[in-house]
Motif scaffolding. Structure first.
Motif, mmCIF file in Angstrom:
data_model
loop_
_atom_site.group_PDB
_atom_site.id
_atom_site.type_symbol
_atom_site.label_atom_id
_atom_site.label_comp_id
_atom_site.label_asym_id
_atom_site.label_seq_id
_atom_site.Cartn_x
_atom_site.Cartn_y
_atom_site.Cartn_z
ATOM 1 N N GLY A 231 -16.242 22.456 13.117
ATOM 2 C CA GLY A 231 -16.332 23.096 11.813
ATOM 3 C C GLY A 231 -16.552 22.116 10.677
ATOM 4 N N GLU A 232 -16.943 20.900 11.015
ATOM 5 C CA GLU A 232 -17.071 19.885 9.979
ATOM 6 C C GLU A 232 -18.465 19.247 10.034
ATOM 7 N N VAL A 233 -19.005 18.942 8.852
ATOM 8 C CA VAL A 233 -20.253 18.175 8.804
ATOM 9 C C VAL A 233 -19.916 16.771 8.343
ATOM 10 N N VAL A 234 -20.238 15.784 9.172
ATOM 11 C CA VAL A 234 -20.028 14.398 8.778
ATOM 12 C C VAL A 234 -21.388 13.784 8.482
ATOM 13 N N GLY A 235 -21.555 13.286 7.268
ATOM 14 C CA GLY A 235 -22.813 12.680 6.874
ATOM 15 C C GLY A 235 -22.785 11.182 7.094
ATOM 16 N N PHE A 236 -23.850 10.650 7.665
ATOM 17 C CA PHE A 236 -23.971 9.197 7.809
ATOM 18 C C PHE A 236 -25.019 8.730 6.810
ATOM 19 N N TYR A 237 -24.575 7.880 5.907
ATOM 20 C CA TYR A 237 -25.485 7.423 4.863
ATOM 21 C C TYR A 237 -25.610 5.919 4.920
ATOM 22 N N ILE B 102 -19.494 0.265 9.747
ATOM 23 C CA ILE B 102 -19.042 1.319 8.856
ATOM 24 C C ILE B 102 -18.286 0.651 7.716
ATOM 25 N N MET B 103 -18.778 0.816 6.502
ATOM 26 C CA MET B 103 -18.143 0.169 5.361
ATOM 27 C C MET B 103 -16.966 0.999 4.872
ATOM 28 N N ARG B 104 -17.160 2.298 4.826
ATOM 29 C CA ARG B 104 -16.137 3.130 4.246
ATOM 30 C C ARG B 104 -16.359 4.574 4.630
ATOM 31 N N GLU B 105 -15.300 5.334 4.652
ATOM 32 C CA GLU B 105 -15.430 6.777 4.831
ATOM 33 C C GLU B 105 -14.966 7.465 3.568
ATOM 34 N N PHE B 106 -15.708 8.459 3.131
ATOM 35 C CA PHE B 106 -15.343 9.199 1.926
ATOM 36 C C PHE B 106 -15.120 10.659 2.298
ATOM 37 N N SER B 107 -14.172 11.291 1.640
ATOM 38 C CA SER B 107 -14.120 12.745 1.754
ATOM 39 C C SER B 107 -15.010 13.304 0.651
ATOM 40 N N ALA B 108 -15.437 14.545 0.807
ATOM 41 C CA ALA B 108 -16.352 15.123 -0.169
ATOM 42 C C ALA B 108 -15.761 15.113 -1.573
ATOM 43 N N LEU C 188 -24.704 14.305 0.032
ATOM 44 C CA LEU C 188 -23.645 14.858 -0.818
ATOM 45 C C LEU C 188 -23.611 16.376 -0.722
ATOM 46 N N HIS C 189 -24.758 16.964 -0.508
ATOM 47 C CA HIS C 189 -24.864 18.416 -0.504
ATOM 48 C C HIS C 189 -24.285 19.044 0.764
ATOM 49 N N VAL C 190 -24.525 18.402 1.896
ATOM 50 C CA VAL C 190 -24.144 19.075 3.141
ATOM 51 C C VAL C 190 -22.835 18.582 3.769
ATOM 52 N N SER C 191 -22.351 17.393 3.363
ATOM 53 C CA SER C 191 -21.267 16.788 4.145
ATOM 54 C C SER C 191 -19.875 17.183 3.668
ATOM 55 N N ASP C 192 -18.963 17.287 4.626
ATOM 56 C CA ASP C 192 -17.547 17.392 4.312
ATOM 57 C C ASP C 192 -16.926 16.002 4.215
ATOM 58 N N ARG C 193 -17.529 15.101 4.953
ATOM 59 C CA ARG C 193 -17.065 13.722 4.954
ATOM 60 C C ARG C 193 -18.297 12.834 5.047
ATOM 61 N N ILE C 194 -18.249 11.667 4.421
ATOM 62 C CA ILE C 194 -19.419 10.796 4.444
ATOM 63 C C ILE C 194 -19.022 9.432 4.979
ATOM 64 N N VAL C 195 -19.783 8.949 5.954
ATOM 65 C CA VAL C 195 -19.564 7.619 6.510
ATOM 66 C C VAL C 195 -20.664 6.726 5.948
ATOM 67 N N ALA C 196 -20.274 5.669 5.239
ATOM 68 C CA ALA C 196 -21.262 4.768 4.651
ATOM 69 C C ALA C 196 -21.438 3.564 5.556
ATOM 70 N N MET C 197 -22.680 3.268 5.893
ATOM 71 C CA MET C 197 -22.941 2.150 6.809
ATOM 72 C C MET C 197 -23.769 1.071 6.135
ATOM 73 N N TYR C 198 -23.466 -0.149 6.549
ATOM 74 C CA TYR C 198 -24.234 -1.283 6.052
ATOM 75 C C TYR C 198 -24.354 -2.285 7.192
ATOM 76 N N GLU D 45 -17.157 23.213 -0.992
ATOM 77 C CA GLU D 45 -16.386 24.109 -0.126
ATOM 78 C C GLU D 45 -15.209 23.336 0.455
ATOM 79 N N HIS D 46 -14.104 23.978 0.554
ATOM 80 C CA HIS D 46 -13.006 23.331 1.276
ATOM 81 C C HIS D 46 -12.671 24.202 2.445
ATOM 82 N N ARG D 47 -12.889 23.666 3.582
ATOM 83 C CA ARG D 47 -12.665 24.491 4.764
ATOM 84 C C ARG D 47 -11.639 23.844 5.656
ATOM 85 N N GLU D 48 -10.971 24.682 6.401
ATOM 86 C CA GLU D 48 -10.076 24.170 7.429
ATOM 87 C C GLU D 48 -10.931 23.728 8.601
ATOM 88 N N HIS D 49 -10.706 22.521 9.051
ATOM 89 C CA HIS D 49 -11.448 22.081 10.227
ATOM 90 C C HIS D 49 -10.612 22.297 11.473
#
Lengths: 333, 503
Positions: free
Chosen positions: B282-288, B476-482, B462-472, B252-256
């Protein structure tokens, strides 16, 4: 009605069923074994029983809330004694000499304040240090009792005010003053525990403290309030009792904490917290008093009475465990 | 191998708890000298099965065979006496006692008058330790040992009997790579002695390295057994997750909307350092990230359960001072915690009271709580979230995991929060409810909530996020857009590999 509520009703009814069994047993047994001619279920006898339940009963009602919280208060007996001393002694203080009978409300207030302050000390320590309430109030039990002895040594503290005695011995609608206090306390606390936010929070904290914190409940102040409440009730109990008797021995109130806990547990409240009811505790209080009186009625001495109460307490809890365990997983570790 | 009798066999095991069928007709066998992996998602029934096997729980139906002899395991000690031994994920050792005492706990060799035969105890212990080739002795205090060595003590404990089957439950969870090698050697040694080994783990590489066969459980049901040599990760995953779960990428591409929550340079001791991110309405940010990467700790800080050592938390551009959940809730920040039963719910309370717990202060009429107002809220969110319960009086502890989770979510939604943080939203929840919870999270974002989802399951993130924050390791190592995220880059990021770090 769900299965849960039905099960709860059965549980809360159990203590009253036990009371009925006691009544029947002592009435029947009394016919054969009693030394007195009087029937056990005599109206006056029952009224007296309620009155005699009051001192420990009022404390036990407060203890219910403390135990639903998952805490315990072992210092109530000492608080009871110290408040009683403040009550009787303050009536003789020279500064109040000009007050006449107006000294009574003043002394009552002072005694009740004593209870609240002692409770607040317990509550503050539990809140601010996080030390277990058992330990804190065990210390307080010894400490407050020490204060009692410091006050007047081994001597009793005595003062009789006849207006007060008249008030304490009065009967309204047949019930004694002490009984009214017991029932009034029960009514207020029942409302608090079943109808108010404070009661709701008390159950939540006792059942799962972490979840309660996560729901934004301030656990520390909640505990403080409840310890102040039980301090107040211990003092109220003293006020009611010593208004009539007029003399405190420094050992008075000893083991009251244990009798109160016994009544609460007999009423089905769990030591681990989160479960219990004011009405059932009232049942527990009456059940114990019935046992004492009933056993006395059929000629047992005090030592036997204590032994029997102890055995019954363990039997009841064992039974409760058996019934509750059904359908749940048995602990094997 | 096929002619042999299985070392251990389970037949048609059924175990039910109030409201859940935790094990539904499960059969499973491990041969002598075999390493048999048991796989399944959290909540698939692995641990229940193991508890049944270890005598901690009694099955409602079904039978257990040891070398084809039907037995009943009454207690863990009984299971051990019958040759079925557990190496638990969480070690159960007495720190203050010696290695020898721990190994023979409850079975110390005795002399007359109940005195402990210390000589014999140390002798027997050292004999066992020798076969394990470890660098400590019988007299060492257990508390002084490393986690890996403590695990060796557990294994040594298993060897005091002549085991038919040894069950390892996530044994490598807290081991370093070098320590793993030692553990695998020990497992190989047991195997060569003809012991049947059940190996429970989530880690595919390990499974493919050391096991002979793989059995999969899903939703309490047995889903099949695969020969390790003839299968691959995809096939196993498919068995584990099943096709019914839609875990396609979020496309989905939504306006936030505006930025709701912003975190700047947040640190908390050693737990995490210099964390900055934004969450829009209006945004889901996933922390992985891996367990221990600091994700939960960040959530707890924002919710006021931890005080940060540095940094700011801003809501709608205003800096917040949050020292307790009370403060966080007042600002409309809410947390659905990781451990639903331990932190999220008052299990002994009914559904309605649980749902209204944080706002019951505002639902009063005079001094008393207003029943009507409470029931109205409960009914509204029961319908909205499709919570299946016979009524509000139902004790929450008797609901299924999915419905319990919905109660926790409803608890916060009914207060119309600004930010909703959901930690491991579907842990221990069956597949059906999983997609419901996923849809719910997407819907909430659609309604304009700012949502943070913390998850250890990549498909879920991957299923729920609009953006994903990867942690190690607390960073925070990196942020990804969906759109840009790939599984490879995500795995690299959470493993600490700094590839083409994007500003």
């Amino acid at each position: 009605m769900t299965k849960d509520t039905r099960a709860n009703l059965v549980k809360q009814g159990a203590i009253w069923a036990f009371i009925v069994v006691e009544l029947i047993f002592f009435t029947v047994a009394g016919n054969f074994m009693s030394v007195s001619e009087q029937s056990f279920i005599d109206f006056d006898n029952m009224l007296l029983l309620l009155k005699q339940s009051a001192p420990i009963g009022i404390i036990a009602l407060g203890m219910t809330i403390i135990m639903i919280n998952g805490n315990i208060d072992l210092s109530v007996g000492a608080t009871f004694a110290l408040s009683a001393i403040v009550l009787l002694d303050s009536m003789t203080w020279p500064i109040f000499a000009g007050l006449g009978d107006w000294v009574i409300p003043v002394s009552w207030t002072l005694a009740l304040l004593t209870g609240v302050v002692l409770g607040a000390i317990n509550g503050l320590i539990v809140w601010k240090t996080g030390v277990d309430a058992f330990i804190v109030t065990l210390g307080a039990m010894l400490g407050y009792r020490g204060l009692v002895f410091m006050y007047n040594g081994e001597q009793p503290t005595s003062h009789l005010n006849w207006t007060l005695v008249d008030f304490a011995e009065a009967q309204f609608l047949g019930l004694h003053t002490a009984t009214w206090f017991l029932l009034g306390t029960a009514l207020v606390l029942w409302l608090v525990m079943t109808k108010t936010v404070h009661g709701r929070n008390a159950y939540a904290i006792g059942n799962n403290r972490e979840a309660a914190v996560n729901a934004g409940i301030r656990v520390g102040p909640h505990f403080l309030l409840n310890f102040m409440l039980i301090g107040f009730l211990a003092a109220l109990s003293a006020v009611v009792f010593y208004s009539e008797s007029g003399s405190v021995n420094p050992n008075d109130g000893m083991l009251y904490e244990l009798w109160a806990i016994t009544a609460v547990v007999l009423g089905g409240t769990k030591l681990t917290g989160g479960y219990g009811s004011i009405v059932s505790t009232l049942g527990g209080v009456i059940a114990i008093q019935l046992l004492r009186k009933g056993l006395g009625h059929i000629g047992a001495d005090t030592e036997t009475v204590n032994l029997v109460i102890g055995l019954i307490l363990i039997a009841v809890l064992f039974l409760d465990r058996q019934l509750n365990r059904k359908g749940k997983e048995e602990l094997k570790i | 191998m096929t002619d042999e009798k299985p070392a251990l066999r389970l037949e048609n095991i059924v175990k039910t708890f109030p409201g859940v069928r935790a094990l539904d007709d499960v059969s499973f066998a491990v041969m002598p000298g075999e390493v048999h992996a048991l796989m399944g998602e959290n909540g698939a029934g692995k641990s229940t099965l193991m508890k049944v096997l270890g005598g901690i729980l009694q099955p409602n139906e079904g039978r257990i065979f040891i070398e084809e002899e039907s037995t009943i395991m009454t207690t863990p000690l009984d299971a051990k006496a019958k040759g079925v031994v557990f190496i638990h994920q969480e070690l159960s050792l007495a720190d203050e006692l010696s290695v020898a005492e721990n190994i023979f706990l409850g079975e110390l060799p005795r002399k007359s008058f109940g005195r402990v035969d210390w000589g014999k105890l140390y002798e027997q212990t050292d004999a066992i330790l020798k076969t394990l080739n470890v660098g400590f002795n019988a007299r060492t205090r257990v508390g002084d040992l490393s986690i890996a060595n403590q695990q060796m003590v557990e294994i040594a404990r298993a060897l005091t009997v002549d085991p038919r089957a040894v069950i390892f439950d996530e044994p490598t969870a807290s081991l370093t790579d070098a320590e793993k090698v030692v553990l695998f050697d020990v497992i190989a040694d047991l195997k060569s002695r003809g012991v049947g080994i059940v190996y429970i783990s989530h880690r595919m590489e390990e499974i493919f390295k050391i096991t002979d066969r793989i059995s999969v459980l899903r939703d309490g049901q047995y889903r099949g057994t695969l020969e390790t040599a003839k299968t691959d990760e995809d096939e196993v995953t498919q068995l584990m997750i099943g096709r019914s779960l839609d875990l396609s990428r979020n496309e989905e591409h939504r306006e936030h909307g505006e930025v709701a929550l912003e975190v700047r340079g947040l640190s908390c001791g050693d737990l995490y350092r210099d964390v900055s991110f934004k969450v829009h309405r209006g945004e889901v940010v996933g922390f992985y990230g891996l367990v221990g990467a600091g994700r939960t700790e960040i959530a707890e800080t924002i919710f006021g359960l931890r005080d940060p050592s540095e940094g700011q938390i801003l809501l709608d551009g205003q800096e917040l001072r949050i020292h307790s959940p009370v403060d966080a809730i007042r600002h409309g920040i809410s947390l659905v915690p990781e451990d639903r039963k331990g932190q999220g719910l008052v299990l002994g309370m009914n559904c309605r009271d649980n749902m209204t717990l944080p706002q019951v202060d505002d639902l009063t009429a005079g001094p008393f709580v207003s029943d009507g107002a409470e029931i109205a809220i409960f009914d509204q969110y029961r319908d909205k979230l499709d919570i299946r319960t016979p009524g509000w009086r139902q004790t929450v502890g008797n609901l299924s995991g999915g419905n319990q989770q919905k109660i926790v979510i409803g608890k916060w939604l009914s207060m119309h929060p600004n930010v909703l943080i959901v930690d491991e939203p579907t842990r221990g929840i069956d597949v059906g409810s999983k997609s419901e919870i996923h849809n719910l999270i997407r819907d909430l974002a659609g309604q304009g909530y700012a949502v943070i989802v913390i998850s250890s399951e990549m498909p879920e993130v991957l299923h729920v996020s609009d953006r994903i924050v990867a942690m190690y390791h607390g960073r925070i190592m990196r942020e990804f857009s969906a759109e840009e995220v790939t599984e490879d880059s995500l795995i690299q990021a959470i493993s600490g590999i700094e590839s083409e770090k994007v500003a």
